[in-house]
Motif scaffolding. Sequence first.
Motif, PDB file in Angstrom:
ATOM      1  N   LEU A  20       0.637  -1.184  -0.012  1.00  0.00           N
ATOM      2  CA  LEU A  20       0.120   0.104   0.083  1.00  0.00           C
ATOM      3  C   LEU A  20       1.028   1.059  -0.015  1.00  0.00           C
ATOM      4  CD1 LEU A  20      -2.454  -1.098   2.864  1.00  0.00           C
ATOM      5  CD2 LEU A  20      -2.887  -1.261   0.321  1.00  0.00           C
ATOM      6  N   GLU A  21       0.476   2.184  -0.790  1.00  0.00           N
ATOM      7  CA  GLU A  21       1.312   3.475  -0.852  1.00  0.00           C
ATOM      8  C   GLU A  21       0.293   4.390  -0.263  1.00  0.00           C
ATOM      9  OE1 GLU A  21       3.746   5.234  -4.428  1.00  0.00           O
ATOM     10  OE2 GLU A  21       1.643   5.305  -4.773  1.00  0.00           O
ATOM     11  N   PHE A  22       0.861   5.124   0.798  1.00  0.00           N
ATOM     12  CA  PHE A  22      -0.131   6.305   1.513  1.00  0.00           C
ATOM     13  C   PHE A  22       0.549   7.684   1.070  1.00  0.00           C
ATOM     14  CE2 PHE A  22      -0.054   2.538   4.204  1.00  0.00           C
ATOM     15  CZ  PHE A  22      -1.052   2.257   4.519  1.00  0.00           C
ATOM     16  N   VAL A  23      -0.538   8.382   0.539  1.00  0.00           N
ATOM     17  CA  VAL A  23      -0.271   9.709  -0.213  1.00  0.00           C
ATOM     18  C   VAL A  23      -0.633  10.742   0.771  1.00  0.00           C
ATOM     19  CG1 VAL A  23      -0.345  10.950  -1.925  1.00  0.00           C
ATOM     20  CG2 VAL A  23      -0.419   8.476  -2.443  1.00  0.00           C
ATOM     21  N   SER A  24       0.062  11.439   0.913  1.00  0.00           N
ATOM     22  CA  SER A  24      -0.073  12.698   1.962  1.00  0.00           C
ATOM     23  C   SER A  24      -0.797  13.939   1.117  1.00  0.00           C
ATOM     24  CB  SER A  24       0.784  13.005   2.926  1.00  0.00           C
ATOM     25  OG  SER A  24       0.557  14.163   3.546  1.00  0.00           O
ATOM     26  N   GLU A  82       0.252  16.530   2.208  1.00  0.00           N
ATOM     27  CA  GLU A  82       1.475  17.470   2.059  1.00  0.00           C
ATOM     28  C   GLU A  82       2.561  16.878   1.195  1.00  0.00           C
ATOM     29  OE1 GLU A  82       4.322  16.969   5.187  1.00  0.00           O
ATOM     30  OE2 GLU A  82       4.845  18.898   5.390  1.00  0.00           O
ATOM     31  N   GLN A  83       2.571  17.615  -0.068  1.00  0.00           N
ATOM     32  CA  GLN A  83       3.237  16.996  -1.200  1.00  0.00           C
ATOM     33  C   GLN A  83       4.716  17.415  -0.738  1.00  0.00           C
ATOM     34  OE1 GLN A  83       1.313  18.726  -4.158  1.00  0.00           O
ATOM     35  NE2 GLN A  83      -0.290  17.189  -4.479  1.00  0.00           N
ATOM     36  N   PRO A  84       5.742  16.687  -1.163  1.00  0.00           N
ATOM     37  CA  PRO A  84       5.731  15.314  -1.858  1.00  0.00           C
ATOM     38  C   PRO A  84       5.786  14.351  -0.859  1.00  0.00           C
ATOM     39  CG  PRO A  84       7.888  15.896  -2.163  1.00  0.00           C
ATOM     40  CD  PRO A  84       7.207  17.030  -1.026  1.00  0.00           C
ATOM     41  N   TYR A  85       4.823  14.070   0.062  1.00  0.00           N
ATOM     42  CA  TYR A  85       5.188  13.281   1.089  1.00  0.00           C
ATOM     43  C   TYR A  85       4.497  11.921   0.865  1.00  0.00           C
ATOM     44  CZ  TYR A  85       6.483  11.366   5.631  1.00  0.00           C
ATOM     45  OH  TYR A  85       7.281  10.554   6.514  1.00  0.00           O
ATOM     46  N   VAL A  86       4.965  10.925   0.922  1.00  0.00           N
ATOM     47  CA  VAL A  86       4.329   9.421   0.520  1.00  0.00           C
ATOM     48  C   VAL A  86       5.218   8.475   1.104  1.00  0.00           C
ATOM     49  CG1 VAL A  86       5.858   9.410  -1.424  1.00  0.00           C
ATOM     50  CG2 VAL A  86       3.581   8.298  -1.533  1.00  0.00           C
ATOM     51  N   ASP A  87       4.727   7.373   1.677  1.00  0.00           N
ATOM     52  CA  ASP A  87       5.295   6.281   2.324  1.00  0.00           C
ATOM     53  C   ASP A  87       4.627   4.927   1.887  1.00  0.00           C
ATOM     54  OD1 ASP A  87       7.027   4.409   3.718  1.00  0.00           O
ATOM     55  OD2 ASP A  87       7.678   6.255   5.021  1.00  0.00           O
ATOM     56  N   SER A  88       5.232   3.779   2.152  1.00  0.00           N
ATOM     57  CA  SER A  88       4.369   2.376   1.758  1.00  0.00           C
ATOM     58  C   SER A  88       4.534   1.496   2.805  1.00  0.00           C
ATOM     59  CB  SER A  88       4.622   2.010   0.413  1.00  0.00           C
ATOM     60  OG  SER A  88       6.023   1.773   0.306  1.00  0.00           O
ATOM     61  N   LEU A  89       3.480   0.397   2.984  1.00  0.00           N
ATOM     62  CA  LEU A  89       3.923  -0.602   3.793  1.00  0.00           C
ATOM     63  C   LEU A  89       3.260  -1.815   2.920  1.00  0.00           C
ATOM     64  CD1 LEU A  89       1.545   0.502   6.908  1.00  0.00           C
ATOM     65  CD2 LEU A  89       3.978   0.274   6.985  1.00  0.00           C
ATOM     66  N   THR A  90       4.015  -2.916   3.567  1.00  0.00           N
ATOM     67  CA  THR A  90       3.759  -4.303   2.532  1.00  0.00           C
ATOM     68  C   THR A  90       2.220  -4.644   3.149  1.00  0.00           C
ATOM     69  OG1 THR A  90       4.418  -5.708   4.192  1.00  0.00           O
ATOM     70  CG2 THR A  90       5.951  -4.889   2.434  1.00  0.00           C
ATOM     71  N   LEU A 115      -3.448  12.075   5.391  1.00  0.00           N
ATOM     72  CA  LEU A 115      -3.637  11.083   4.670  1.00  0.00           C
ATOM     73  C   LEU A 115      -4.895  11.367   3.633  1.00  0.00           C
ATOM     74  CD1 LEU A 115      -2.710   8.433   3.892  1.00  0.00           C
ATOM     75  CD2 LEU A 115      -4.419   7.325   5.404  1.00  0.00           C
ATOM     76  N   ALA A 116      -4.380  11.488   2.346  1.00  0.00           N
ATOM     77  CA  ALA A 116      -5.420  11.856   1.232  1.00  0.00           C
ATOM     78  C   ALA A 116      -5.914  10.614   0.328  1.00  0.00           C
ATOM     79  CB  ALA A 116      -4.775  12.840   0.227  1.00  0.00           C
ATOM     80  N   GLY A 117      -4.815   9.556   0.388  1.00  0.00           N
ATOM     81  CA  GLY A 117      -5.267   8.446  -0.572  1.00  0.00           C
ATOM     82  C   GLY A 117      -4.396   7.428  -0.285  1.00  0.00           C
ATOM     83  N   ILE A 118      -5.032   6.045  -0.764  1.00  0.00           N
ATOM     84  CA  ILE A 118      -3.997   4.878  -0.337  1.00  0.00           C
ATOM     85  C   ILE A 118      -4.056   4.178  -1.915  1.00  0.00           C
ATOM     86  CG2 ILE A 118      -4.010   2.569   0.448  1.00  0.00           C
ATOM     87  CD1 ILE A 118      -5.426   3.944   2.890  1.00  0.00           C
ATOM     88  N   ASN A 119      -2.983   3.932  -2.407  1.00  0.00           N
ATOM     89  CA  ASN A 119      -2.739   3.217  -3.731  1.00  0.00           C
ATOM     90  C   ASN A 119      -2.376   1.725  -3.578  1.00  0.00           C
ATOM     91  OD1 ASN A 119      -3.395   5.662  -5.405  1.00  0.00           O
ATOM     92  ND2 ASN A 119      -1.164   6.246  -5.040  1.00  0.00           N
ATOM     93  N   VAL A 120      -3.008   0.871  -3.910  1.00  0.00           N
ATOM     94  CA  VAL A 120      -2.967  -0.379  -3.740  1.00  0.00           C
ATOM     95  C   VAL A 120      -1.945  -0.905  -4.842  1.00  0.00           C
ATOM     96  CG1 VAL A 120      -3.815  -2.700  -3.400  1.00  0.00           C
ATOM     97  CG2 VAL A 120      -5.095  -0.822  -2.557  1.00  0.00           C
ATOM     98  N   VAL A 121      -0.836  -1.236  -4.571  1.00  0.00           N
ATOM     99  CA  VAL A 121       0.223  -1.551  -5.495  1.00  0.00           C
ATOM    100  C   VAL A 121       0.967  -2.715  -5.484  1.00  0.00           C
ATOM    101  CG1 VAL A 121       0.955   0.866  -5.908  1.00  0.00           C
ATOM    102  CG2 VAL A 121       1.941  -0.228  -4.020  1.00  0.00           C
TER     103      VAL A 121
END
Lengths: 201, 227
Positions: free
Chosen positions: B136-140, B142-150, B194-200
């Motif tokens: 999962l990619e967590f999009v903030s 607050e650009q360009p902040y992003v982080d991910s978890l398995t 948190l604004a969005g979660i991308n499933v990747v």
Amino acid sequence: MRRYVRRFSRTERLLHWANAVGFLFLLATGLILYLPSLAVLVGRRPLIQDLHFWSGVGWVSVLVLIALVGDRRGLKRLACEVDRFDRDDLRWLLGRRPAPQGRFNAGQKVNIALTAAFTFLFLVSGLLLWLGERDTRFRFASTVLLHDGLMYLALALLVGHLYLAVINPATRHALRGITLGSVDAEWAHRHHPKWRQEYDA
Amino acid sequence: MTDEAPLRIGRGVFLATVAGGITSLLWGKTVWDHVSHVVSPVESLVPLVPSGGWRIYTVSGSLPGFDEATWRLRVGGHVGTPVSLSYRELLALPKADQISTFHCVTGWSVKNVHWGGVRLRDVLARASPLPSAHALEFVSAEQPYVDSLTLEQSSLQDVMLAYEMDGRPLSRAHGAPLRLVIPEMYGYKNVKWLAGINVVPRALDGYWEQLGYDRDAWVGRSNGYGT
């Protein structure tokens, strides 16, 4: 007719005020980074962080520069004065009187020694914070605690210093010495009799 | 008056302070963890002073704002049904509460934070991730902040999307209206605003990871600690 005697050299005064201006700027930018209320109000964290770090580097560099190009022999004498405590200095620290004092009283000597140590520790912990953000080898769990703790200690010291230098009627004349260099001879005789004796001799 | 040799106290004060300060890099946190519960209540009496030991770390010029009317949490990417939740819809989901400790990688911690929000797995289930999804990619905001978890990490029991902190709606400073909470990992994985979660298909390096921090930010055993 008032008579004035010279208490602080130009190098000493320059060092004092460079230290004061640098510290206050670092305190202001540091508090913006540290206090949530100010951090939210001001924002622009990356900019404030850069300002704080580079002014810290500049602060210490300017102090070293003044010491190098200024009156080095005078500063060596100053270091000896701060280092040496005689029996009267110990009596003074214990609150016993009379305890005739030299150019610096025992409390001022402790203040100078602590301020120098704090400056060194601010520099080391600040550099570690900056380096640690870039390389895990410089990362310690306690660096941020040391840096913040120093701020509280230095702030407490500053509040006491400002009270004695600006507010307390008996001692605030000292402010003239650190700005213009000279102090009233009679005041000096009352507060720093040993220094006056050496001076007159 | 004295004829004796003066004592060398000034250098003693200087050297002892420097030695105490430098060695505190090794013992400071241990001692602080023992005394902080005495100091913290005093701290809260002083105006302006940090509330309970938090510091607000941001990476951009200003903090994202929150407009309840237009805000949405979007879950997309490798999913069967893309999801878009309004703030009201989010609050209508089953509520979860937990008390956990928040650890920052720079060394400070806040104990016993009371979080309220929804379980990540509840939100994720609505989107039905495809078999190709592994992270999962967590999009903030607050650009360009992003982080991910398995997906495995994100299915830990106490992973939460929090909209409340200590009984109050999440404040702007703490990521209003919604932040990720994963207490097992350092704060930089706990994405704010948190604004969005991308499933990747696989986890990618987030903002701090691109700057050299560990992608698997386990508290106490990553980023040079305990390794």
